[in-house]
Design a protein around this motif. Structure first.
Motif, PDB file in Angstrom:
ATOM      1  N   LEU A 173       0.827  -1.214   0.000  1.00 50.89           N
ATOM      2  CA  LEU A 173       0.000   0.000   0.000  1.00 50.89           C
ATOM      3  C   LEU A 173       0.863   1.266   0.000  1.00 50.89           C
ATOM      4  O   LEU A 173       1.784   1.377   0.800  1.00 50.89           O
ATOM      5  CB  LEU A 173      -0.878  -0.038   1.268  1.00 50.89           C
ATOM      6  N   PRO A 174       0.575   2.254  -0.884  1.00 49.00           N
ATOM      7  CA  PRO A 174       1.347   3.498  -0.856  1.00 49.00           C
ATOM      8  C   PRO A 174       1.239   4.192   0.512  1.00 49.00           C
ATOM      9  O   PRO A 174       0.197   4.082   1.173  1.00 49.00           O
ATOM     10  CB  PRO A 174       0.682   4.360  -1.944  1.00 49.00           C
ATOM     11  N   LEU A 175       2.309   4.882   0.920  1.00 51.15           N
ATOM     12  CA  LEU A 175       2.364   5.493   2.252  1.00 51.15           C
ATOM     13  C   LEU A 175       1.154   6.380   2.537  1.00 51.15           C
ATOM     14  O   LEU A 175       0.575   6.344   3.621  1.00 51.15           O
ATOM     15  CB  LEU A 175       3.664   6.298   2.415  1.00 51.15           C
ATOM     16  N   ARG A 176       0.779   7.183   1.563  1.00 50.83           N
ATOM     17  CA  ARG A 176      -0.346   8.113   1.789  1.00 50.83           C
ATOM     18  C   ARG A 176      -1.624   7.364   2.128  1.00 50.83           C
ATOM     19  O   ARG A 176      -2.382   7.785   2.997  1.00 50.83           O
ATOM     20  CB  ARG A 176      -0.571   8.939   0.522  1.00 50.83           C
ATOM     21  N   ASP A 177      -1.878   6.271   1.432  1.00 48.60           N
ATOM     22  CA  ASP A 177      -3.082   5.484   1.733  1.00 48.60           C
ATOM     23  C   ASP A 177      -2.939   4.787   3.082  1.00 48.60           C
ATOM     24  O   ASP A 177      -3.897   4.661   3.832  1.00 48.60           O
ATOM     25  CB  ASP A 177      -3.345   4.456   0.620  1.00 48.60           C
ATOM     26  N   TYR A 178      -1.718   4.347   3.370  1.00 41.92           N
ATOM     27  CA  TYR A 178      -1.473   3.658   4.638  1.00 41.92           C
ATOM     28  C   TYR A 178      -1.790   4.574   5.825  1.00 41.92           C
ATOM     29  O   TYR A 178      -2.530   4.195   6.732  1.00 41.92           O
ATOM     30  CB  TYR A 178      -0.014   3.181   4.674  1.00 41.92           C
ATOM     31  N   VAL A 179      -1.252   5.797   5.805  1.00 42.60           N
ATOM     32  CA  VAL A 179      -1.445   6.663   6.976  1.00 42.60           C
ATOM     33  C   VAL A 179      -2.907   7.102   7.123  1.00 42.60           C
ATOM     34  O   VAL A 179      -3.356   7.418   8.222  1.00 42.60           O
ATOM     35  CB  VAL A 179      -0.472   7.878   7.020  1.00 42.60           C
ATOM     36  N   CYS A 180      -3.666   7.074   6.033  1.00 42.70           N
ATOM     37  CA  CYS A 180      -5.104   7.384   6.140  1.00 42.70           C
ATOM     38  C   CYS A 180      -5.792   6.396   7.079  1.00 42.70           C
ATOM     39  O   CYS A 180      -6.693   6.763   7.832  1.00 42.70           O
ATOM     40  CB  CYS A 180      -5.780   7.358   4.769  1.00 42.70           C
ATOM     41  N   GLY A 181      -5.367   5.152   7.063  1.00 42.94           N
ATOM     42  CA  GLY A 181      -5.922   4.154   7.984  1.00 42.94           C
ATOM     43  C   GLY A 181      -5.509   4.467   9.423  1.00 42.94           C
ATOM     44  O   GLY A 181      -6.295   4.267  10.363  1.00 42.94           O
ATOM     45  N   LEU A 182      -4.284   4.983   9.598  1.00 38.94           N
ATOM     46  CA  LEU A 182      -3.830   5.338  10.947  1.00 38.94           C
ATOM     47  C   LEU A 182      -4.691   6.464  11.533  1.00 38.94           C
ATOM     48  O   LEU A 182      -4.937   6.514  12.742  1.00 38.94           O
ATOM     49  CB  LEU A 182      -2.349   5.744  10.938  1.00 38.94           C
ATOM     50  N   ALA A 183      -5.174   7.367  10.667  1.00 35.31           N
ATOM     51  CA  ALA A 183      -6.032   8.472  11.145  1.00 35.31           C
ATOM     52  C   ALA A 183      -7.302   7.904  11.789  1.00 35.31           C
ATOM     53  O   ALA A 183      -7.766   8.397  12.827  1.00 35.31           O
ATOM     54  CB  ALA A 183      -6.402   9.405   9.990  1.00 35.31           C
ATOM     55  N   GLU A 184      -7.855   6.854  11.189  1.00 36.67           N
ATOM     56  CA  GLU A 184      -9.072   6.256  11.769  1.00 36.67           C
ATOM     57  C   GLU A 184      -8.738   5.569  13.101  1.00 36.67           C
ATOM     58  O   GLU A 184      -9.549   5.559  14.017  1.00 36.67           O
ATOM     59  CB  GLU A 184      -9.707   5.253  10.796  1.00 36.67           C
ATOM     60  N   MET A 185      -7.522   5.023  13.229  1.00 36.60           N
ATOM     61  CA  MET A 185      -7.132   4.412  14.508  1.00 36.60           C
ATOM     62  C   MET A 185      -7.045   5.476  15.604  1.00 36.60           C
ATOM     63  O   MET A 185      -7.476   5.247  16.736  1.00 36.60           O
ATOM     64  CB  MET A 185      -5.767   3.732  14.382  1.00 36.60           C
ATOM     65  N   VAL A 186      -6.465   6.630  15.258  1.00 39.38           N
ATOM     66  CA  VAL A 186      -6.376   7.732  16.228  1.00 39.38           C
ATOM     67  C   VAL A 186      -7.795   8.103  16.675  1.00 39.38           C
ATOM     68  O   VAL A 186      -8.071   8.297  17.863  1.00 39.38           O
ATOM     69  CB  VAL A 186      -5.643   8.954  15.610  1.00 39.38           C
ATOM     70  N   LYS A 187      -8.699   8.149  15.701  1.00 38.86           N
ATOM     71  CA  LYS A 187     -10.111   8.445  16.011  1.00 38.86           C
ATOM     72  C   LYS A 187     -10.661   7.454  17.040  1.00 38.86           C
ATOM     73  O   LYS A 187     -11.288   7.856  18.019  1.00 38.86           O
ATOM     74  CB  LYS A 187     -10.919   8.382  14.713  1.00 38.86           C
ATOM     75  N   TYR A 188     -10.425   6.157  16.846  1.00 40.11           N
ATOM     76  CA  TYR A 188     -10.942   5.156  17.797  1.00 40.11           C
ATOM     77  C   TYR A 188     -10.394   5.403  19.200  1.00 40.11           C
ATOM     78  O   TYR A 188     -11.114   5.298  20.186  1.00 40.11           O
ATOM     79  CB  TYR A 188     -10.565   3.732  17.363  1.00 40.11           C
ATOM     80  N   GLY A 189      -9.117   5.712  19.288  1.00 39.12           N
ATOM     81  CA  GLY A 189      -8.508   5.968  20.600  1.00 39.12           C
ATOM     82  C   GLY A 189      -9.187   7.144  21.289  1.00 39.12           C
ATOM     83  O   GLY A 189      -9.519   7.070  22.475  1.00 39.12           O
ATOM     84  N   ILE A 190      -9.433   8.211  20.520  1.00 41.68           N
ATOM     85  CA  ILE A 190     -10.017   9.413  21.132  1.00 41.68           C
ATOM     86  C   ILE A 190     -11.462   9.161  21.559  1.00 41.68           C
ATOM     87  O   ILE A 190     -11.871   9.548  22.648  1.00 41.68           O
ATOM     88  CB  ILE A 190      -9.963  10.619  20.160  1.00 41.68           C
ATOM     89  N   ILE A 191     -12.255   8.506  20.723  1.00 44.07           N
ATOM     90  CA  ILE A 191     -13.687   8.396  21.076  1.00 44.07           C
ATOM     91  C   ILE A 191     -13.978   7.310  22.105  1.00 44.07           C
ATOM     92  O   ILE A 191     -14.970   7.385  22.802  1.00 44.07           O
ATOM     93  CB  ILE A 191     -14.592   8.164  19.833  1.00 44.07           C
ATOM     94  N   ALA A 192     -13.114   6.279  22.166  1.00 43.79           N
ATOM     95  CA  ALA A 192     -13.538   5.125  22.955  1.00 43.79           C
ATOM     96  C   ALA A 192     -12.510   4.496  23.873  1.00 43.79           C
ATOM     97  O   ALA A 192     -12.890   3.723  24.758  1.00 43.79           O
ATOM     98  CB  ALA A 192     -14.070   4.040  22.013  1.00 43.79           C
ATOM     99  N   ASP A 193     -11.221   4.770  23.701  1.00 41.92           N
ATOM    100  CA  ASP A 193     -10.255   3.942  24.414  1.00 41.92           C
ATOM    101  C   ASP A 193      -8.922   4.689  24.610  1.00 41.92           C
ATOM    102  O   ASP A 193      -8.023   4.625  23.770  1.00 41.92           O
ATOM    103  CB  ASP A 193     -10.055   2.644  23.603  1.00 41.92           C
ATOM    104  N   GLY A 194      -8.854   5.371  25.749  1.00 40.38           N
ATOM    105  CA  GLY A 194      -7.653   6.142  26.055  1.00 40.38           C
ATOM    106  C   GLY A 194      -6.400   5.270  26.144  1.00 40.38           C
ATOM    107  O   GLY A 194      -5.301   5.701  25.777  1.00 40.38           O
TER     108      GLY A 194
END
Ligand code: NAD
Ligand code: ZN
Length: 365
Positions: A173-194
């Motif tokens: 996967l190209p880096l730009r597409d890869y880090v887009c998935g990391l953004a959603e992981m950050v979202k999960y941490g903030i909304i549900a799991d410190g």
């Protein structure tokens, strides 16, 4: 050494389904238990070139037709939808067939909508190949296509029978597409799991290096969070709306800068706006907002939005599906690990947050 395959269940009573997460799963036979004979594999040309043969080999006992859609968000439209249906009809696919999506969110959303509607609904399987699709779009049953009037305007809820996440696919996967998935992981941490957010901070370098163990853990925890939220609120009547953290602002950026900003990049800038709004209201600690910013930076994601007039912002924000009677419904973080959905009518406060989180030099990679 690769980690053992892990399995999660999305608990939705008679629509419950497993998510298998592991390395080299595309080679597995059977790929999914109890697959029907007649299968349509929906993918696109680059992904077909990388993984199509492997998947077809694992499905050798079945009658498989492969359909490649175009490789862009534009392929997620009515013309492609109609063309896939034509293929199913031409090949006399009956109601016992199944549709398998092999690809990112574009392939998954379109193939899922075909499966939701062909003969009032046929079986659907997801093999997500982007990080974003693995942690977000393949789980939860939202399927959609775009209309010239807007993204995802035509869609249906249609849960898959199973999701197969092969972490090995992420190597290409190209880096730009890869880090887009990391953004959603950050979202999960903030909304549900410190604790997950802290884990992401501690493992950001491993994740950027695509370390297989770190990836599998992060994907598993992201899917577990999404599965739990979806199990509580399948049709987004309540808590599922939390998954839209950063997305109301993000969609405005995506709409205005379609060709230069990707979904996850726009979400990252959107999360920063939502966090800043709360800091300015005195409802989120500055140190929490700074941790979010630092983590997004470590993931090489943008933390500032591109310049846009506030009139334009307001028009785009009011077009969001979550707008009711001129009031935007915003997902706002109150701590790392905690967020809520609130109707928001103080546009001055929104403007202040947007202005402080916009930059003339904000750009994607
Ligand atoms: N249904 C949902 O709940 C949901 C949630 C979030 C996003 N979405 C939708 O998902 C779409 C975005 O998905 P995406 O970010 O996966 O984009 P995408 O599907 O366009 O994939 C990004 C790019 O990566 C390529 N690619 C895919 N897998 C690859 C691999 N393993 N190796 C190399 N290249 C690979 C694709 O060909 C494409 O060029 C949007 O349409 C969005 O609306 C849906
Ligand atoms: Zn998203």
């Amino acid at each position: 050494m690769t980690s053992a395959t892990q399995q999660l269940t999305v608990e939705l009573h008679e629509r419950s389904y497993p998510i298998d997460i592991g390395a080299e799963l595309l080679h597995r036979t059977p790929l999914f238990p109890a697959l029907p004979k007649q299968l349509l594999l929906v993918t696109n040309a680059p992904i077909n070139a990388l993984y199509g043969e492997t998947v077809r080999r694992a499905l050798a006992a079945h009658h498989v037709i492969t359909y490649c859609i175009g490789d862009s968000e534009h392929a997620k439209g009515i013309d492609t939808y109609a063309a896939v249906l034509d293929t199913l009809i031409q090949h006399s696919f009956n109601r016992d067939c199944a549709i398998i999506a092999l690809g990112g969110g574009v392939v998954g959303d379109l193939a899922g909508f075909v499966a939701a509607t062909y003969q009032r609904g046929v079986a659907f399987y997801q093999i997500p190949t982007t990080l974003l699709a693995q942690v977000d779009s393949s789980v939860g049953g939202k399927t959609a296509i775009n209309h010239s009037g807007g993204k995802n305007l035509i869609g249906a809820f249609h849960q898959p029978q199973a999701v197969l996440i092969d972490t090995t696919c992420l190597a290409s996967l190209p880096l730009r597409d890869y880090v887009c998935g990391l953004a959603e992981m950050v979202k999960y941490g903030i909304i549900a799991d410190g604790d997950f957010f802290t884990w992401l901070e501690q493992h950001s370098a491993a994740l950027m290096a695509r370390d297989p163990h770190a990836l599998q853990t992060a994907i598993y925890r992201s899917c577990a969070i999404k599965a739990e939220i979806v199990a509580k609120d399948e049709r987004e009547q309540s808590v599922r709306a939390l998954l839209n953290l950063g997305h109301t602002f993000g969609h405005a950026i995506e709409t205005e800068f379609t060709s230069t900003w990707k979904h996850g990049e726009a979400v990252a800038a959107g999360i920063m706006i939502a966090a800043t709004l709360m800091v300015q209201q005195g409802r989120l600690q500055l140190t929490d907002q700074q941790r979010i910013e630092r983590l997004l930076e470590q993931f090489q994601l943008p933390t500032r939005a591109p310049m846009m007039s506030f009139d334009r912002w307001q028009t785009l924000l009011q077009r969001d599906k979550k707008v009711q009677a001129g009031t935007v419904r915003l997902v706002v973080p109150t701590a790392i690990g905690q967020a809520q959905v609130e109707p928001w009518s103080d546009w001055q406060a929104i403007q202040q947050a947007i202005v402080s989180m916009s930059s003339a030099t904000a750009k994607t990679r």
